[in-house]
Design a protein around this motif. Structure first.
Motif, PDB file in Angstrom:
ATOM      1  N   LEU A   1       0.926  -1.017  -0.194  1.00 21.04           N
ATOM      2  CA  LEU A   1      -0.155   0.009  -0.062  1.00 21.04           C
ATOM      3  C   LEU A   1       1.094   1.170  -0.048  1.00 21.04           C
ATOM      4  O   LEU A   1       1.748   1.555   0.847  1.00 21.04           O
ATOM      5  CB  LEU A   1      -0.779   0.064   1.375  1.00 21.04           C
ATOM      6  CG  LEU A   1      -1.711   1.229   1.335  1.00 21.04           C
ATOM      7  CD1 LEU A   1      -2.767   1.418   0.285  1.00 21.04           C
ATOM      8  CD2 LEU A   1      -2.383   1.086   2.836  1.00 21.04           C
ATOM      9  N   VAL A   2       0.722   2.098  -0.748  1.00 19.60           N
ATOM     10  CA  VAL A   2       1.294   3.449  -1.117  1.00 19.60           C
ATOM     11  C   VAL A   2       0.441   4.482  -1.386  1.00 19.60           C
ATOM     12  O   VAL A   2      -0.506   4.320  -2.036  1.00 19.60           O
ATOM     13  CB  VAL A   2       2.601   3.287  -2.131  1.00 19.60           C
ATOM     14  CG1 VAL A   2       1.853   2.909  -3.483  1.00 19.60           C
ATOM     15  CG2 VAL A   2       3.532   4.399  -2.216  1.00 19.60           C
ATOM     16  N   GLN A   3       1.039   5.669  -1.080  1.00 19.43           N
ATOM     17  CA  GLN A   3       0.083   6.786  -1.362  1.00 19.43           C
ATOM     18  C   GLN A   3       0.441   7.306  -2.854  1.00 19.43           C
ATOM     19  O   GLN A   3       1.418   6.940  -3.271  1.00 19.43           O
ATOM     20  CB  GLN A   3       0.397   7.863  -0.104  1.00 19.43           C
ATOM     21  CG  GLN A   3      -0.170   7.782   1.067  1.00 19.43           C
ATOM     22  CD  GLN A   3       0.054   9.072   1.935  1.00 19.43           C
ATOM     23  OE1 GLN A   3       0.813   9.655   1.693  1.00 19.43           O
ATOM     24  NE2 GLN A   3      -0.856   9.314   2.909  1.00 19.43           N
ATOM     25  N   ALA A   4      -0.646   8.033  -3.246  1.00 19.10           N
ATOM     26  CA  ALA A   4      -0.378   8.764  -4.659  1.00 19.10           C
ATOM     27  C   ALA A   4       0.903   9.361  -4.907  1.00 19.10           C
ATOM     28  O   ALA A   4       1.186  10.105  -3.767  1.00 19.10           O
ATOM     29  CB  ALA A   4      -1.677   9.368  -5.094  1.00 19.10           C
ATOM     30  N   GLY A   5       1.630   9.189  -5.724  1.00 15.22           N
ATOM     31  CA  GLY A   5       2.718   9.857  -5.894  1.00 15.22           C
ATOM     32  C   GLY A   5       3.932   9.141  -5.271  1.00 15.22           C
ATOM     33  O   GLY A   5       5.327   9.472  -5.521  1.00 15.22           O
ATOM     34  N   GLY A   6       3.973   8.159  -4.676  1.00 12.90           N
ATOM     35  CA  GLY A   6       5.043   7.136  -4.052  1.00 12.90           C
ATOM     36  C   GLY A   6       5.482   5.998  -5.226  1.00 12.90           C
ATOM     37  O   GLY A   6       5.240   6.154  -6.279  1.00 12.90           O
TER      38      GLY A   6
END
Length: 116
Positions: free
Chosen positions: A11-16
């Motif tokens: 799971l990663v945030q947008a832009g990651g």
């Protein structure tokens, strides 16, 4: 026996960024065409990135060009997918694929989830 084992999803945030790995056994990755596919819920599995046997030329689907990079480490017999600037629409199960002679081999898949 050919085995492809993916890892690196999460799971990663947008832009990651994430880097997926595909460790192969039973084949030599540099001697086979290798690819990364993804399948989002309710959608067909699609090719995202490809690296050819031998010279290692690469190709990408338009939606990931400039953000994703496929590569291989011949010493480790492993193929990678570096994913930068991730977007929510990149959310999917990612599968490693090897075209060995006339047979397609698949890994078990690794989930990538990008939150907005």
């Amino acid at each position: 026996q050919v085995q492809l084992v993916e890892s690196g999803g999460g799971l990663v945030q947008a832009g990651g960024s994430l880097r997926l790995s595909c460790a192969a056994s039973g084949i030599i990755v540099s001697r086979n065409d290798m690819g990364w596919y993804r399948q989002a819920p309710g959608k067909q599995r699609m090719l995202v990135a490809y690296i050819s046997s031998g010279g290692g030329s690469t190709n990408y689907v338009d939606s990931v060009k400039g953000r994703f990079t496929i590569s291989r480490d011949n010493a480790k017999n492993t193929v990678y997918l570096q994913m930068n600037s991730l977007k929510p629409e990149d959310t999917a199960v990612y599968y490693c694929n090897a075209l060995h002679i006339t047979t397609n081999y698949w890994g078990q898949g690794t989930q990538v989830t990008v939150s907005s």
